[in-house]
Enzyme design. Structure first.
Site, PDB file in Angstrom:
ATOM      1  N   LYS A 165       0.817  -1.222   0.000  1.00  0.00           N
ATOM      2  CA  LYS A 165       0.000   0.000   0.000  1.00  0.00           C
ATOM      3  C   LYS A 165       0.847   1.267   0.000  1.00  0.00           C
ATOM      4  O   LYS A 165       0.516   2.234  -0.714  1.00  0.00           O
ATOM      5  CB  LYS A 165      -0.980  -0.012   1.169  1.00  0.00           C
ATOM      6  N   THR A 188     -10.172  -1.470  -3.904  1.00  0.00           N
ATOM      7  CA  THR A 188     -10.728  -2.141  -2.743  1.00  0.00           C
ATOM      8  C   THR A 188     -10.626  -1.215  -1.529  1.00  0.00           C
ATOM      9  O   THR A 188      -9.957  -0.185  -1.563  1.00  0.00           O
ATOM     10  CB  THR A 188     -10.006  -3.469  -2.487  1.00  0.00           C
ATOM     11  N   THR A 191      -7.270   0.616   0.453  1.00  0.00           N
ATOM     12  CA  THR A 191      -6.502   1.288  -0.595  1.00  0.00           C
ATOM     13  C   THR A 191      -7.299   2.444  -1.164  1.00  0.00           C
ATOM     14  O   THR A 191      -6.772   3.548  -1.367  1.00  0.00           O
ATOM     15  CB  THR A 191      -6.136   0.296  -1.719  1.00  0.00           C
ATOM     16  N   ASP A 222     -11.981  -7.902  -4.412  1.00  0.00           N
ATOM     17  CA  ASP A 222     -11.362  -8.398  -5.637  1.00  0.00           C
ATOM     18  C   ASP A 222     -12.410  -9.033  -6.548  1.00  0.00           C
ATOM     19  O   ASP A 222     -12.370  -8.866  -7.777  1.00  0.00           O
ATOM     20  CB  ASP A 222     -10.277  -9.431  -5.305  1.00  0.00           C
ATOM     21  N   HIS A 249      -7.372 -14.862   1.455  1.00  0.00           N
ATOM     22  CA  HIS A 249      -8.324 -14.673   0.360  1.00  0.00           C
ATOM     23  C   HIS A 249      -7.635 -14.857  -1.000  1.00  0.00           C
ATOM     24  O   HIS A 249      -7.952 -14.185  -1.970  1.00  0.00           O
ATOM     25  CB  HIS A 249      -8.997 -13.300   0.454  1.00  0.00           C
TER      26      HIS A 249
END
Length: 289
Positions: A165, A188, A191, A222, A249
């Site tokens: 990030k 997302t 971010t 996502d 994930h």
């Protein structure tokens, strides 16, 4: 400049398959740039059958995948000495081909990301990359690539894993003018919030989001962006991945990557800060032509 080259069977199974569409559009650029293409056996054979890049000295044949051809590309992305080091890889992926998730296929992408080299998995990304390098070489813009650079008609996804990030924020700050040209931007959760705060600090109207925020990655963001890609509502993704940390994930991340390769002629994906920065500079220069 040396690139590994491979394509799943679907992408070279007939004359209008993805591999051939890309090369017909970019063969001139490949020759102008003198790109060496190190092609895995079956991909090389397909090119020879269609007589594409016929007589081109920069096209080299590697063993078939089952004989270790793709594994050799992975090793050469890492680097095997001055004469055996690749600058990146083009691997046109059929997302439902089982070989696309073989260890050597996954490792090829991972090592490109680790070493900051381009990993190009769609026709649109491959065309975009050739045009980017042409611009950096001082060659005139290719009108055939104009649609890829019509940023004002496109939506951009900006995605970064936790460790990446800060690099995404630094990238957005440095390339704010280019990224603001897009018709829309999506990201997302976390971010997206940080990018909006950055944009507001740069004078973006505080009553408007610079990026549309979706759920966080672990909560399905996502997957939401993957749906946009499949609906042809998101044409470009800048996805700063952290290849070192296991993620709960992971399936959602793979879903987004599969969506990009499903719409191979339309979606461009960049996975490292170095490649994304080089693209932004090319986009800036091309707009000034």
């Amino acid at each position: 400049m040396r690139l590994g080259l491979a394509a799943n069977r679907l992408h070279h199974s007939h004359r209008e398959a993805a591999l051939f569409r890309w090369l017909r559009a970019c063969e001139r650029g490949i020759r102008e740039l003198g790109v060496d293409l190190h092609a895995v056996g079956r991909t090389y054979d397909a090119l020879a059958g269609e007589r594409i890049l016929f007589g081109y000295e920069g096209l080299q044949r590697y063993p078939y995948g089952r004989a270790g051809g793709l594994m050799k590309l992975v090793a050469e992305v890492v680097g095997m000495g001055p004469e055996r080091t690749l600058d990146g890889a083009i691997y046109l992926i059929d997302p439902v081909d089982p070989s696309s998730i073989f260890p050597e296929a996954v490792a090829l992408k991972r090592q490109c990301v680790i070493h900051g080299k381009p990993f190009i998995s769609t026709v649109a990304s491959a065309r975009d990359w050739i045009e980017m390098e042409r611009v950096h070489a001082g060659l005139p813009p290719d009108p055939g690539a104009d649609a890829l650079h019509a940023l004002e008609t496109q939506t951009l996804a900006l995605i970064a894993h936790d460790a990446m990030k800060p690099q995404m924020l630094a990238y957005a700050a440095e390339q704010f003018d280019v990224l603001s040209r897009f018709a829309g931007r999506v990201a997302t959760g976390t971010t997206g919030q940080r990018l909006n705060e950055l944009a507001w600090s740069r004078g973006w109207p505080t009553d408007r989001e610079w990026v549309q925020r979706f759920q966080s990655g672990p909560m399905g963001g996502d997957a939401q962006i993957a749906d946009l890609v499949l609906e042809h509502r998101c044409q470009r993704a800048i996805f700063f991945e952290d290849p070192h940390v296991p993620r709960q994930h992971e399936a959602d991340i793979q879903l987004l990557e599969r969506a990009v390769t499903t719409v191979t002629d339309e979606a461009v994906c960049m996975t490292t800060p170095r490649v994304a920065a080089r693209w932004a500079e090319a986009a800036r220069r091309r707009a000034q032509e």
